[in-house]
Design a protein around this motif. Structure first.
Motif, PDB file in Angstrom:
ATOM      1  N   GLY A 103       0.785  -1.232   0.000  1.00 40.90           N
ATOM      2  CA  GLY A 103       0.000   0.000   0.000  1.00 40.90           C
ATOM      3  C   GLY A 103       0.814   1.277   0.000  1.00 40.90           C
ATOM      4  N   LEU A 104       2.147   1.170   0.062  1.00 38.68           N
ATOM      5  CA  LEU A 104       2.999   2.361   0.039  1.00 38.68           C
ATOM      6  C   LEU A 104       3.401   2.656  -1.400  1.00 38.68           C
ATOM      7  N   ARG A 140      -2.396  -5.606  -9.517  1.00 39.06           N
ATOM      8  CA  ARG A 140      -2.891  -6.935  -9.170  1.00 39.06           C
ATOM      9  C   ARG A 140      -2.209  -8.032  -9.984  1.00 39.06           C
ATOM     10  N   VAL A 141      -1.675  -7.672 -11.147  1.00 36.76           N
ATOM     11  CA  VAL A 141      -1.078  -8.676 -12.017  1.00 36.76           C
ATOM     12  C   VAL A 141       0.449  -8.600 -12.096  1.00 36.76           C
ATOM     13  N   GLU A 142       1.035  -7.501 -11.624  1.00 37.56           N
ATOM     14  CA  GLU A 142       2.482  -7.349 -11.730  1.00 37.56           C
ATOM     15  C   GLU A 142       3.050  -6.681 -10.478  1.00 37.56           C
ATOM     16  N   PRO A 143       4.074  -7.302  -9.858  1.00 42.32           N
ATOM     17  CA  PRO A 143       4.685  -6.689  -8.686  1.00 42.32           C
ATOM     18  C   PRO A 143       5.435  -5.414  -9.060  1.00 42.32           C
TER      19      PRO A 143
END
Length: 188
Positions: A103-104, A140-143
């Motif tokens: 969340g940062l 949601r799909v990629e860090p």
């Protein structure tokens, strides 16, 4: 009665702000003493426990002492934690898992872990964002890149490093022509 309700709301707000301030006061802080001045960083162990524990261990063992800001891209980031003045690579003791879903966001003056294509390859290198780099945030799909701290003092030093002239050296772009050396990294 409306006045009493407003007063209760105000007192609740004051109590909340006081609690948040106390929590922030408990966060560990690190000073990077450089040859250009000090940069103080507040760390967020509740949001990025692995990254913060790794960073603090490296600080406590003196790993960062003598390393330079080896990658400077004005208007983007300044990066350190891997190379000394001769661009000799200092081998990392470990890697840490990616925590970019904490969340940062990668906002101006936030401090994040550098990594390779493998999301779990962060080790000792970190960078300071010079602007809001939303492209470095995960989805949601990629860090993304794990933010674990925030510069709280020394923004002038950050900008002095940002404005150093750079060149290509040893195959690396953005190497400052004048060394920006971390002479000492210590907990505050």
């Amino acid at each position: 009665m409306p006045l009493m309700k407003k007063l209760t709301t105000l007192l609740t707000l004051i109590a909340t702000i006081t609690c948040l301030s106390a929590a922030a006061a408990d966060n560990p802080k690190v000073r990077l003493t450089t040859n250009l001045g000090n940069i103080d960083i507040e760390l967020y162990p509740e949001k990025a426990p692995h990254s913060v524990a790794n960073f603090l261990d490296l600080v406590d063992t003196g790993f960062y002492d003598g390393l330079i800001f080896h990658r400077v891209v004005a208007g983007f980031v300044i990066q350190a934690g891997g190379y000394d003045e001769k661009l000799t690579y200092r081998s990392p003791p470990r890697t840490v898992p990616n925590e970019s879903s904490n969340g940062l966001p990668n906002r101006k003056y936030s401090v994040a872990m550098a990594r390779l294509n493998d999301p779990d390859s962060a080790d000792t290198q970190f960078f300071i964002n010079l602007k809001h780099n939303t492209n470095l945030d995960g989805s949601r799909v990629e860090p993304g890149y794990t933010v674990f701290g925030q510069v709280i003092a020394g923004m002038d030093v950050v900008h002095e490093i940002e404005l150093l002239d750079t060149h290509i050296e040893a195959g690396m772009a953005g190497v400052p022509e004048q060394d920006a050396i971390i002479t000492r990294a210590r907990r505050l």
